[in-house]
Scaffold this active site. Structure first.
Site, PDB file in Angstrom:
ATOM      1  N   CYS A  26       0.875  -1.206  -0.236  1.00 45.52           N
ATOM      2  CA  CYS A  26       0.071  -0.125   0.029  1.00 45.52           C
ATOM      3  C   CYS A  26       0.860   1.136   0.131  1.00 45.52           C
ATOM      4  O   CYS A  26       2.360   1.133  -0.081  1.00 45.52           O
ATOM      5  CB  CYS A  26      -0.945  -0.192   1.302  1.00 45.52           C
ATOM      6  SG  CYS A  26      -0.112   0.236   2.744  1.00 45.52           S
TER       7      CYS A  26
ATOM      8  N   CYS B 159       3.217   1.595   2.894  1.00 46.50           N
ATOM      9  CA  CYS B 159       4.499   0.813   2.607  1.00 46.50           C
ATOM     10  C   CYS B 159       5.591   1.524   1.876  1.00 46.50           C
ATOM     11  O   CYS B 159       6.583   1.587   2.438  1.00 46.50           O
ATOM     12  CB  CYS B 159       4.082  -0.644   1.829  1.00 46.50           C
ATOM     13  SG  CYS B 159       2.968  -1.699   2.885  1.00 46.50           S
TER      14      CYS B 159
ATOM     15  N   ASP C  34      15.700  24.034 -33.110  1.00 45.81           N
ATOM     16  CA  ASP C  34      16.964  23.997 -34.014  1.00 45.81           C
ATOM     17  C   ASP C  34      16.329  23.720 -35.302  1.00 45.81           C
ATOM     18  O   ASP C  34      15.465  23.041 -35.441  1.00 45.81           O
ATOM     19  CB  ASP C  34      18.013  22.962 -33.425  1.00 45.81           C
ATOM     20  CG  ASP C  34      19.156  23.103 -34.369  1.00 45.81           C
ATOM     21  OD1 ASP C  34      19.525  23.956 -34.730  1.00 45.81           O
ATOM     22  OD2 ASP C  34      19.443  21.706 -34.412  1.00 45.81           O
TER      23      ASP C  34
ATOM     24  N   ASP D 209      19.618  18.842 -31.286  1.00 48.74           N
ATOM     25  CA  ASP D 209      20.301  17.435 -31.473  1.00 48.74           C
ATOM     26  C   ASP D 209      21.907  17.626 -31.258  1.00 48.74           C
ATOM     27  O   ASP D 209      22.449  16.723 -31.433  1.00 48.74           O
ATOM     28  CB  ASP D 209      19.980  16.941 -32.945  1.00 48.74           C
ATOM     29  CG  ASP D 209      20.775  17.786 -33.987  1.00 48.74           C
ATOM     30  OD1 ASP D 209      20.864  19.030 -33.912  1.00 48.74           O
ATOM     31  OD2 ASP D 209      21.127  17.014 -34.864  1.00 48.74           O
TER      32      ASP D 209
ATOM     33  N   ASP E  33      23.298  23.142 -28.849  1.00 46.29           N
ATOM     34  CA  ASP E  33      21.838  23.318 -28.620  1.00 46.29           C
ATOM     35  C   ASP E  33      21.717  23.025 -26.897  1.00 46.29           C
ATOM     36  O   ASP E  33      20.933  23.370 -26.272  1.00 46.29           O
ATOM     37  CB  ASP E  33      20.901  22.485 -28.930  1.00 46.29           C
ATOM     38  CG  ASP E  33      20.705  22.504 -30.486  1.00 46.29           C
ATOM     39  OD1 ASP E  33      20.888  23.675 -30.994  1.00 46.29           O
ATOM     40  OD2 ASP E  33      20.632  21.455 -31.224  1.00 46.29           O
TER      41      ASP E  33
END
Length: 640
Positions: free
Chosen positions: A12, A15, A430, A527, A531
Site C-alpha cells: 500500500c 508501505c 533548432d 540535436d 543546443d
C-alpha cells in the site's frame, strides 16, 4: 550513482512511503524515490559512503526487501509470491463459504453454541493459514513505530475475532441476561481477509499491465547469440559475451549486443545486409549495414546476415540504457505525488484515531447496550479507510503514461517532465538535424551554388507537427545558424511563423530566457552540442535520438525517430496523464470521505437503517484500489 532497485513486500501507499523514508534517512543516500506499482526504488547514492548491502539490511529491518543479488530475479520472486497469493485467496474463499453457510444456517452441526465454536475454528484457521502475513507485517511496523494497511487489517480482524470469541463463551450471560441482543462475527473476520487478498490479487494482475512496456523492451533483448571462435560458430548465452568477441547474426535473429559490422552479405548485394531498426529508431525502412556500420542490440536483420565485433555489452548497450531510462522515469515522482506520500504517512494513524473516536461516541450515546454496535462501527472504519487507492492514484497513471510514450519511441527521463509537458506554450527548435535532414553527400565547399533542397530535406511530417502545435496556441521559434535565405525558406516550408538566422548557441539560450521572462513555459528541441545551453535552461528539454550524446544527456525527453509528430503526441499524453492523476485522486478521496461516515454508522444516528459492515467495507476497499489501476490503464488507448 543512480540505480533502480526492485523492492519486495510493498502492499500500500504507506508501505512505499515507509521504504522511501527509511532510504532517505540513510547516510550516503542523496535521494530515494519509491514506486508502489513499479515495485522499485530509484536511489541516488554515494558508493563511498553506503553500499547496496547496507540499504538492504536497513530495509529488511522494517519488513521489506531489496533485490540486489545477481542470482535473484525480482520477476521470479514476484511470480512465486503471486502464485502463493492466489492459493491463499482460493483457500480463504473456501473458509469464507463454510463459515457463511454455518452463520446463515445453510449447514447445521448442532446447536448455536457448537456452531459458533466451529466458526471460531474456521476463522482461526483462516487467520493462521491465509492472514498470518498481515499480522507478521503489522508487528514489524509496530516495532519501528510505523503503520500501514497491514496494521488496519490486523486490528480489524483481531478485534472482530476476539469479540466473537468472547460472545461465543460469555455472550449470553454478559449481554443476553440484560436483554441485549448479541451475535458472533467470525464470518466478517474471514471475509475481511478474503476480500483484502482478492483485492490484492486483482490489483497485482492489473498492475502487471502497467509494466507491460518495460517487459516489451526487455523482450527485445535476446537470450542467446552465435559466437565465432576458431572458424566455428556455436550458440552461447548473451551474458557470456565480452567486448571484442566476433558474432554471427542471421536473418530473423535479434542482434545480441551493440557492435560494428566486419562483414555482411545478402541476396541483394555481396557486401551489405539490411537491418530492421524500427523498434529503436522508429524508422520503417530497413537500414543498410556494410563493413564498419554500427548495429544495436535488439534490432533484427530482415535481409542477409553479417558478422560483427561486440563493442558494448550488458548494461552498456543502447537498448539497456533505454530500459534503464524508462525504469528510472517510472520510478521517479511527479510533484503531486510528494504531497500524497506525506498524507499516506499520517493516514493510518489518523484512521486509527477516527476508529477509536467512533467507538467512544457510540458508547457515549448508548452505554454498554451499544457495545456490539460500537465495536463493529470501529472495525468497519478501520477496514474501509484504505490508503491504497490514494497511493496508487499518481504512480499508476505515470507508469502507464511513460510506458506508452516509450512504445511511441519517446523516452521520458522523469515524471516531472511528463507533468510539465502539458503546460508548454512556447517551443524553440533548432533547424539542421532537428527540422531538416542534411544531405551528407554534398560538397559543402560548393553549397552556396546548390538549390536549398539539395543541402538538406524537411523531415517527413515536420510541417504537420509544427502546425498542430501552433493550432494549440504554442508559439514556435526556429533558431538557425544558417544564412537568412535558408532560414526563411525552411521556416516557411515547416509552417513556422517566427524564426531567427545566423544565431550562436548563446542566442538560443537567450531566446529561451526571453520567452520564460514573458511568463511562458518553454520547451527546447535540438540535436547538437550547440543546443545544450538552451536545452539545460528550458522548462522541458527535448533531444533527437540521432543527435549527440551530450544533447541527450542534458535533455529530459528523447525522440528516437525523425517523426516530429511525437512532440504534440507527447504533449497530449501529458495532458491526459495529469488529467488521469487528478481523476484518480478525486475518486480516492471521495471514496474515503463518503465511506468513513457510512462505516461509522452516521446514517443510523439520523434514523436511517443503513451502515457499511466490516465485511462489505473490505470489499469496497479492494474495489477502490482496483478501480484506480484499471482507470489508469485507459491511458494505453488515449492516443493512436
Amino acid at each position: 550513482m543512480k540505480k533502480t532497485i526492485p523492492v519486495i513486500g510493498m502492499a500500500c501507499a504507506s508501505c512505499s512511503a515507509n521504504v522511501e523514508r527509511k532510504l532517505n534517512s540513510l547516510d550516503g543516500v542523496q535521494q530515494a524515490s519509491v514506486s508502489l506499482p513499479g515495485r522499485s526504488a530509484l536511489v541516488e547514492y554515494d558508493p563511498a559512503k553506503i553500499s547496496l548491502e547496507d540499504m538492504k539490511r536497513a530495509i529488511n529491518g522494517i519488513g521489506y526487501d531489496l533485490v540486489i543479488e545477481a542470482d535473484r530475479s525480482a520477476v521470479e520472486i514476484e511470480r512465486r509470491a503471486y502464485t502463493l497469493l492466489k492459493r491463499k485467496t482460493v483457500l480463504s474463499w473456501l473458509f469464507a463459504a463454510l463459515c457463511m453457510s454455518l452463520s446463515m444456517h445453510w449447514l447445521r452441526v448442532g446447536d448455536t453454541s457448537l456452531t459458533n465454536q466451529v466458526e471460531l475454528l474456521l476463522a482461526l484457521a483462516n487467520i493462521i493459514v491465509c492472514g498470518w502475513a498481515f499480522y507478521r507485517a503489522a508487528w514489524r511496523q509496530l516495532l519501528h513505530a510505523t503503520a500501514n494497511m497491514d496494521t488496519l487489517v490486523c486490528l480489524s480482524t483481531a478485534i472482530t475475532f476476539l469479540f466473537s470469541v468472547f460472545n461465543t463463551f460469555w455472550g449470553e450471560q454478559t449481554w443476553g441476561s440484560k436483554g441485549i441482543g448479541w451475535h458472533t462475527y467470525f464470518d466478517a473476520s474471514i471475509m475481511i481477509i478474503t476480500f483484502v487478498l482478492t483485492g490484492r490479487l486483482l490489483e497485482e494482475k492489473a498492475k502487471d499491465g502497467t509494466a507491460s512496456s518495460i517487459r516489451q523492451l526487455m523482450g527485445m533483448s535476446p537470450k542467446t547469440a552465435h559466437i565465432v571462435e576458431d572458424g566455428q560458430v556455436r550458440e552461447v548465452p548473451v551474458s557470456t559475451i565480452e567486448k571484442g568477441d566476433v558474432l554471427e547474426v542471421r536473418p530473423g535473429e535479434k542482434v545480441p549486443v551493440d557492435g560494428e559490422v566486419i562483414s555482411a552479405e545478402s541476396f541483394m548485394t555481396a557486401d551489405a545486409a539490411y537491418v530492421d531498426e524500427s523498434m529503436i529508431t522508429g524508422e520503417p525502412t530497413p537500414a543498410e549495414k556494410k563493413k564498419g556500420s554500427k548495429v544495436l542490440a535488439g534490432t533484427i536483420p530482415s535481409q542477409g546476415k553479417f558478422r560483427m565485433r561486440a563493442r558494448e555489452v550488458g548494461e552498456n548497450t543502447a537498448l539497456a540504457h533505454i530500459i534503464q531510462m524508462v525504469q528510472q522515469a517510472q520510478a521517479s515522482k511527479a510533484p503531486v505525488q510528494r504531497i500524497v506520500d506525506k498524507a499516506a504517512l499520517v493516514f493510518v494513524p489518523v484512521v486509527g484515531g477516527i476508529s477509536v473516536l467512533t467507538f467512544a461516541l457510540w458508547l457515549l450515546i448508548g452505554g454498554t447496550a451499544m457495545m456490539p454496535q460500537a465495536i463493529l462501527s470501529a472495525v468497519a472504519v478501520l477496514v474501509v479507510a484504505c490508503p491504497c487507492a490514494m497511493g496508487l492514484a499518481t504512480p499508476t497513471a505515470l507508469m502507464v503514461g511513460i510506458g506508452r510514450a516509450a512504445q511511441d519511441k519517446v523516452l521520458i527521463k522523469d515524471a516531472t517532465a511528463l507533468e510539465r509537458l502539458r503546460k508548454v506554450d512556447a517551443l524553440v527548435t533548432d533547424k539542421t538535424g532537428t527540422l531538416t535532414i542534411p544531405n551528407q553527400n554534398v560538397d559543402f565547399t560548393k553549397s552556396d551554388d546548390l538549390p536549398l533542397e539539395e543541402r538538406e530535406q524537411l523531415k517527413p511530417h515536420a510541417a504537420e507537427a509544427m502546425n498542430q502545435l501552433q493550432e494549440w496556441g504554442i508559439e514556435v521559434w526556429m533558431m538557425s545558424g544558417d544564412k537568412d535565405e535558408a532560414a526563411h525558406y525552411w521556416a516557411q516550408k515547416a509552417g513556422i511563423k517566427h524564426y531567427k538566422s545566423r544565431v550562436m548557441p548563446t542566442d538560443k539560450e537567450e531566446m529561451v530566457r526571453k520567452l520564460q521572462n514573458e511568463g511562458k513555459t518553454v520547451a527546447m528541441i535540438g540535436d547538437g552540442i550547440n543546443d545544450t545551453q538552451a536545452l539545460a535552461l528550458a522548462d522541458v528539454s527535448i533531444a533527437i535520438g540521432r543527435g549527440t550524446d551530450v544533447a541527450m544527456d542534458v535533455a529530459q525527453v528523447t525522440l528516437m525517430g525523425d517523426d516530429l509528430r511525437a512532440i504534440p503526441n507527447a504533449i497530449e499524453l501529458s495532458r491526459q496523464t495529469v488529467k488521469m492523476i487528478w481523476e484518480n485522486l478525486f475518486w480516492a478521496f471521495i471514496y474515503n470521505i463518503v465511506c468513513i461516515p457510512l462505516a461509522a454508522g452516521a446514517l443510523r444516528l439520523l434514523g436511517i437503517d443503513f451502515q457499511i459492515t466490516p465485511m462489505w467495507a473490505s470489499a469496497l476497499m479492494a474495489f477502490s484500489s482496483l478501480s484506480v489501476v484499471l482507470n489508469s490503464l485507459r491511458l494505453k488507448f488515449v492516443i493512436r
